[in-house]
Design a protein around this motif. Structure first.
Motif, PDB file in Angstrom:
ATOM      1  N   TRP A  50       6.125   8.230   3.306  1.00 34.19           N
ATOM      2  CA  TRP A  50       5.833   6.980   3.997  1.00 34.19           C
ATOM      3  C   TRP A  50       4.947   6.088   3.130  1.00 34.19           C
ATOM      4  O   TRP A  50       3.844   6.470   2.748  1.00 34.19           O
ATOM      5  CB  TRP A  50       5.163   7.261   5.337  1.00 34.19           C
ATOM      6  N   GLN A  51       5.463   4.905   2.792  1.00 29.57           N
ATOM      7  CA  GLN A  51       4.756   3.965   1.923  1.00 29.57           C
ATOM      8  C   GLN A  51       3.981   2.947   2.767  1.00 29.57           C
ATOM      9  O   GLN A  51       4.437   1.830   3.021  1.00 29.57           O
ATOM     10  CB  GLN A  51       5.772   3.246   1.015  1.00 29.57           C
ATOM     11  N   PHE A  52       2.787   3.337   3.192  1.00 29.00           N
ATOM     12  CA  PHE A  52       1.988   2.430   4.017  1.00 29.00           C
ATOM     13  C   PHE A  52       1.486   1.233   3.213  1.00 29.00           C
ATOM     14  O   PHE A  52       1.147   0.203   3.783  1.00 29.00           O
ATOM     15  CB  PHE A  52       0.805   3.189   4.628  1.00 29.00           C
ATOM     16  N   GLY A  53       1.459   1.370   1.897  1.00 31.41           N
ATOM     17  CA  GLY A  53       0.993   0.266   1.065  1.00 31.41           C
ATOM     18  C   GLY A  53       1.976  -0.880   0.962  1.00 31.41           C
ATOM     19  O   GLY A  53       1.640  -1.929   0.399  1.00 31.41           O
ATOM     20  N   ASN A  54       3.193  -0.712   1.491  1.00 31.92           N
ATOM     21  CA  ASN A  54       4.174  -1.795   1.418  1.00 31.92           C
ATOM     22  C   ASN A  54       3.696  -3.048   2.145  1.00 31.92           C
ATOM     23  O   ASN A  54       4.002  -4.172   1.729  1.00 31.92           O
ATOM     24  CB  ASN A  54       5.514  -1.340   2.011  1.00 31.92           C
ATOM     25  N   PHE A  55       2.941  -2.857   3.219  1.00 32.62           N
ATOM     26  CA  PHE A  55       2.482  -4.020   3.989  1.00 32.62           C
ATOM     27  C   PHE A  55       1.428  -4.806   3.206  1.00 32.62           C
ATOM     28  O   PHE A  55       1.422  -6.043   3.233  1.00 32.62           O
ATOM     29  CB  PHE A  55       1.933  -3.562   5.337  1.00 32.62           C
ATOM     30  N   ALA A  56       0.556  -4.108   2.516  1.00 32.79           N
ATOM     31  CA  ALA A  56      -0.425  -4.804   1.679  1.00 32.79           C
ATOM     32  C   ALA A  56       0.263  -5.520   0.523  1.00 32.79           C
ATOM     33  O   ALA A  56      -0.090  -6.651   0.179  1.00 32.79           O
ATOM     34  CB  ALA A  56      -1.455  -3.810   1.151  1.00 32.79           C
ATOM     35  N   LYS A  57       1.267  -4.876  -0.076  1.00 40.65           N
ATOM     36  CA  LYS A  57       2.017  -5.521  -1.157  1.00 40.65           C
ATOM     37  C   LYS A  57       2.783  -6.732  -0.648  1.00 40.65           C
ATOM     38  O   LYS A  57       2.890  -7.753  -1.345  1.00 40.65           O
ATOM     39  CB  LYS A  57       2.980  -4.517  -1.786  1.00 40.65           C
ATOM     40  N   ALA A  58       3.327  -6.624   0.572  1.00 36.53           N
ATOM     41  CA  ALA A  58       4.076  -7.744   1.141  1.00 36.53           C
ATOM     42  C   ALA A  58       3.179  -8.962   1.353  1.00 36.53           C
ATOM     43  O   ALA A  58       3.614 -10.106   1.198  1.00 36.53           O
ATOM     44  CB  ALA A  58       4.716  -7.331   2.464  1.00 36.53           C
ATOM     45  N   ALA A 224      10.101 -18.449   3.183  1.00 32.78           N
ATOM     46  CA  ALA A 224       9.431 -17.665   2.141  1.00 32.78           C
ATOM     47  C   ALA A 224       9.824 -16.198   2.203  1.00 32.78           C
ATOM     48  O   ALA A 224      10.101 -15.573   1.169  1.00 32.78           O
ATOM     49  CB  ALA A 224       7.920 -17.824   2.252  1.00 32.78           C
ATOM     50  N   VAL A 225       9.857 -15.614   3.394  1.00 29.84           N
ATOM     51  CA  VAL A 225      10.216 -14.204   3.528  1.00 29.84           C
ATOM     52  C   VAL A 225      11.647 -13.967   3.061  1.00 29.84           C
ATOM     53  O   VAL A 225      11.960 -12.927   2.464  1.00 29.84           O
ATOM     54  CB  VAL A 225      10.029 -13.743   4.987  1.00 29.84           C
ATOM     55  N   ALA A 226      12.524 -14.925   3.308  1.00 35.39           N
ATOM     56  CA  ALA A 226      13.931 -14.761   2.938  1.00 35.39           C
ATOM     57  C   ALA A 226      14.189 -14.980   1.457  1.00 35.39           C
ATOM     58  O   ALA A 226      15.222 -14.526   0.939  1.00 35.39           O
ATOM     59  CB  ALA A 226      14.797 -15.718   3.751  1.00 35.39           C
ATOM     60  N   THR A 227      13.285 -15.665   0.741  1.00 31.85           N
ATOM     61  CA  THR A 227      13.579 -16.061  -0.641  1.00 31.85           C
ATOM     62  C   THR A 227      12.580 -15.562  -1.682  1.00 31.85           C
ATOM     63  O   THR A 227      12.916 -15.530  -2.871  1.00 31.85           O
ATOM     64  CB  THR A 227      13.648 -17.594  -0.736  1.00 31.85           C
ATOM     65  N   GLN A 228      11.363 -15.182  -1.273  1.00 28.80           N
ATOM     66  CA  GLN A 228      10.310 -14.917  -2.249  1.00 28.80           C
ATOM     67  C   GLN A 228      10.239 -13.468  -2.727  1.00 28.80           C
ATOM     68  O   GLN A 228       9.671 -13.197  -3.781  1.00 28.80           O
ATOM     69  CB  GLN A 228       8.948 -15.316  -1.662  1.00 28.80           C
ATOM     70  N   ALA A 244       8.925  -5.121   5.164  1.00 29.37           N
ATOM     71  CA  ALA A 244       7.522  -5.103   5.584  1.00 29.37           C
ATOM     72  C   ALA A 244       7.039  -6.508   5.925  1.00 29.37           C
ATOM     73  O   ALA A 244       6.344  -6.715   6.933  1.00 29.37           O
ATOM     74  CB  ALA A 244       6.660  -4.493   4.483  1.00 29.37           C
ATOM     75  N   GLY A 245       7.419  -7.481   5.100  1.00 23.81           N
ATOM     76  CA  GLY A 245       7.051  -8.861   5.400  1.00 23.81           C
ATOM     77  C   GLY A 245       7.688  -9.360   6.684  1.00 23.81           C
ATOM     78  O   GLY A 245       7.080 -10.137   7.430  1.00 23.81           O
ATOM     79  N   SER A 246       8.903  -8.922   6.969  1.00 27.41           N
ATOM     80  CA  SER A 246       9.586  -9.331   8.198  1.00 27.41           C
ATOM     81  C   SER A 246       8.910  -8.749   9.426  1.00 27.41           C
ATOM     82  O   SER A 246       8.819  -9.414  10.470  1.00 27.41           O
ATOM     83  CB  SER A 246      11.053  -8.900   8.153  1.00 27.41           C
ATOM     84  N   VAL A 247       8.444  -7.511   9.323  1.00 29.76           N
ATOM     85  CA  VAL A 247       7.730  -6.905  10.452  1.00 29.76           C
ATOM     86  C   VAL A 247       6.448  -7.687  10.742  1.00 29.76           C
ATOM     87  O   VAL A 247       6.128  -7.987  11.906  1.00 29.76           O
ATOM     88  CB  VAL A 247       7.410  -5.427  10.163  1.00 29.76           C
ATOM     89  N   LEU A 248       5.711  -8.034   9.703  1.00 30.12           N
ATOM     90  CA  LEU A 248       4.502  -8.834   9.890  1.00 30.12           C
ATOM     91  C   LEU A 248       4.834 -10.223  10.422  1.00 30.12           C
ATOM     92  O   LEU A 248       4.064 -10.802  11.202  1.00 30.12           O
ATOM     93  CB  LEU A 248       3.745  -8.952   8.567  1.00 30.12           C
ATOM     94  N   TYR A 249       5.984 -10.730  10.024  1.00 25.02           N
ATOM     95  CA  TYR A 249       6.427 -12.055  10.450  1.00 25.02           C
ATOM     96  C   TYR A 249       6.725 -12.099  11.949  1.00 25.02           C
ATOM     97  O   TYR A 249       6.536 -13.120  12.612  1.00 25.02           O
ATOM     98  CB  TYR A 249       7.670 -12.416   9.630  1.00 25.02           C
TER      99      TYR A 249
END
Length: 274
Positions: A50-58, A224-228, A244-249
């Motif tokens: 489980w990569q919990f750091g993905n959210f910080a990277k996102a 931004a989430v779709a293109t960046q 991860a960015g979509s979940v935060l979105y």
């Protein structure tokens, strides 16, 4: 027999909830995967690690919070303006007498059947000639114009309120403007909550209008989430960070729903008068 029917109904509802929630569940699981697992075969239903750091990277891969601020500004301004303008228009259709009111209301409702793509190019041309490209003024004007569906909701709600309230206010010397702000609008909290939530999600989830009218620096989080989330070299998407960015979105919309969910409960038009 009744217990069997109720059990069967609950099973069907649970199956439907699982069906409709499965895409979101898969998105959440993907957000915890390593990017190499995205193309693995057979499919890894759960992450190996489980990569919990993905959210910080996102959040740090690009100016995530800056784009989120842009979305909040646009969605906030639009939802407030369109709620008030739609409420005022709905009040007029429900309580004020005018020749041809039914015809105008029918024409208004008929515009809901018009696909938004038809007006896309004319809208761009109009805003370009007005010098409003790469500004937030289009959302201000859209908000002031009202929305047919929201006007319909407010009209139906205001039409069911007791006539005695309006007559008593007129006897006391109130005009229609004061009647609207002091009596009708405070009693319409279920429709206000519904309108705020719907209009906020319309703008928060919109991809076409921001990508058409705004530059990269001023665009919204949806674009931004779709293109960046792409590699700089070959421009391939980084799917786990995008998930991860979509979940935060999605979180602001969920939070707004939990705050305003009482507005979706059916209530009588005279709620709060006692």
């Amino acid at each position: 027999m009744i217990l069997a029917r109720r059990t069967g109904l609950y099973l069907v509802l649970i199956a439907l909830v699982a069906l409709f929630a499965s895409p979101f569940g898969w998105l959440v699981i993907t957000a915890f995967k390593d990017n190499s697992e995205m193309a693995a075969y057979p499919v890894h239903w759960l992450p190996e690690k489980w990569q919990f750091g993905n959210f910080a990277k996102a959040l740090t891969f690009f100016n995530y919070l800056g784009y989120a601020r842009n979305s909040l500004i646009i969605a906030g301004i639009y939802s407030v303006l369109i709620t008030l303008s739609s409420a005022w228009a709905g009040f007029g259709f429900a309580r004020m007498a005018a020749r041809g009111k039914r015809l105008v209301f029918g024409v208004l409702l008929s515009t809901m059947m018009m696909p938004a793509m038809i007006t896309l190019i004319p809208t761009y041309i109009i805003f370009a000639r007005l010098g409003m490209i790469d500004t937030y003024w289009p959302w201000v004007l859209w908000g002031l114009a009202g929305a047919p569906y929201l006007i319909f909701l407010f009209r139906q709600f205001f039409a069911n309120m007791p006539r005695e309230l309006e007559e008593a206010a007129i006897v006391d010397g109130c005009g229609y403007g004061r009647i609207f702000w002091r009596i009708f609008l405070p009693q319409s909290w279920p429709v206000l909550a519904t309108s705020m939530l719907l209009s906020f999600t319309w703008v928060w989830g919109d991809y076409i209008a921001p990508s058409l009218l705004l530059s990269t620096d001023h665009t919204t989080l949806a674009v931004a989430v779709a293109t960046q989330y792409v590699n700089e070299g070959n421009q391939t998407p980084i799917n786990n960070l995008m998930a991860a960015g979509s979940v935060l979105y999605i979180l602001p919309v969920l939070l707004l729903f939990f705050v305003l969910q009482r507005g979706f409960v059916t209530g009588v038009s005279t709620s709060g008068l006692k």
